[in-house]
Design an enzyme around this catalytic site. Structure first.
Site, PDB file in Angstrom:
ATOM      1  N   SER A  65       0.821  -1.216   0.000  1.00 34.12           N
ATOM      2  CA  SER A  65       0.000   0.000   0.000  1.00 34.12           C
ATOM      3  C   SER A  65       0.853   1.263   0.000  1.00 34.12           C
ATOM      4  O   SER A  65       0.487   2.258  -0.617  1.00 34.12           O
ATOM      5  CB  SER A  65      -0.945  -0.002   1.213  1.00 34.12           C
ATOM      6  N   SER A  89      -4.648  -2.939   1.210  1.00 34.00           N
ATOM      7  CA  SER A  89      -5.194  -3.471   2.458  1.00 34.00           C
ATOM      8  C   SER A  89      -4.086  -3.494   3.500  1.00 34.00           C
ATOM      9  O   SER A  89      -3.046  -4.125   3.295  1.00 34.00           O
ATOM     10  CB  SER A  89      -5.736  -4.889   2.244  1.00 34.00           C
ATOM     11  N   VAL A  90      -4.322  -2.787   4.600  1.00 37.13           N
ATOM     12  CA  VAL A  90      -3.375  -2.769   5.708  1.00 37.13           C
ATOM     13  C   VAL A  90      -4.138  -3.252   6.939  1.00 37.13           C
ATOM     14  O   VAL A  90      -5.201  -2.726   7.259  1.00 37.13           O
ATOM     15  CB  VAL A  90      -2.806  -1.352   5.946  1.00 37.13           C
ATOM     16  N   ILE A  91      -3.585  -4.262   7.593  1.00 40.20           N
ATOM     17  CA  ILE A  91      -4.256  -4.854   8.757  1.00 40.20           C
ATOM     18  C   ILE A  91      -3.395  -4.616   9.986  1.00 40.20           C
ATOM     19  O   ILE A  91      -2.180  -4.843   9.962  1.00 40.20           O
ATOM     20  CB  ILE A  91      -4.525  -6.353   8.525  1.00 40.20           C
ATOM     21  N   GLU A  94       1.068  -5.698  15.634  1.00 38.72           N
ATOM     22  CA  GLU A  94       1.465  -5.421  17.015  1.00 38.72           C
ATOM     23  C   GLU A  94       2.312  -4.157  17.142  1.00 38.72           C
ATOM     24  O   GLU A  94       2.644  -3.766  18.253  1.00 38.72           O
ATOM     25  CB  GLU A  94       2.248  -6.623  17.559  1.00 38.72           C
ATOM     26  N   HIS A  97       3.762   0.292  12.855  1.00 35.24           N
ATOM     27  CA  HIS A  97       3.938   0.240  11.404  1.00 35.24           C
ATOM     28  C   HIS A  97       2.611   0.516  10.689  1.00 35.24           C
ATOM     29  O   HIS A  97       2.562   1.249   9.699  1.00 35.24           O
ATOM     30  CB  HIS A  97       4.506  -1.125  10.999  1.00 35.24           C
TER      31      HIS A  97
END
Length: 160
Positions: A65, A89-91, A94, A97
């Site tokens: 992305s 798509s960025v999920i 932890e 980032h």
């Protein structure tokens, strides 16, 4: 959630300009490809349903992305489409980032919209979980790619 009670795939075709004379670009992130491919399919289906000609749709892939901004900028300069859909798509993970990638990607796409006369549609899912991304890329909430394609058609018509 904003999409909880909305199906992203629903549109009234009678209110959408015919897309047959427009050229579209789609820049797709390869990261989370199971999500981005679904988004791209939703966008393609909606563009074609609204009259776009497959030969007038250019697709480029970029690694992630974050790279959507550069890929989109190069597509604007090389092909001069009437509108571009930037798909990613960025999920949430932890670390921070997620925040940096999402913020930079949104800013980059915004900057392209300010600098160029080609509308760039932000179709980047920024979800907390993989299930949320699935739900918005053809799952229970429909497909954000479809919604982005409709926005691209409307913005292309606005520019002509």
């Amino acid at each position: 959630m904003a999409t909880e009670n909305k199906n992203l795939s629903v549109y009234d075709k009678a209110t959408i300009p015919n897309a047959k004379d427009f050229r579209f670009g789609i820049v797709v992130s390869e990261w989370n490809s199971e999500i981005t491919e679904g988004l791209c399919q939703g966008a393609m289906d909606a563009l074609l349903d609204c009259g776009a000609v497959v030969e007038n749709i250019i697709r480029w892939d970029v690694p992630g992305s974050f790279e959507l901004t550069y890929g989109t900028k190069k597509m604007i300069k090389k092909h001069e489409p009437d509108a571009i859909i930037a798909i990613g798509s960025v999920i949430q993970g932890e670390t921070k980032h997620f925040d940096f990638v999402c913020g930079a990607t949104a800013e980059g796409i915004k900057d392209l919209n300010v600098k160029y006369d080609t509308p760039v549609i932000f179709c980047v899912l920024t979800d907390n979980t993989m299930q949320q991304a699935i739900d918005r890329s053809g799952g229970k909430h429909g497909n954000k790619g479809t919604e982005a394609a409709i926005a691209a058609i409307k913005m292309a018509a606005l520019g002509n």
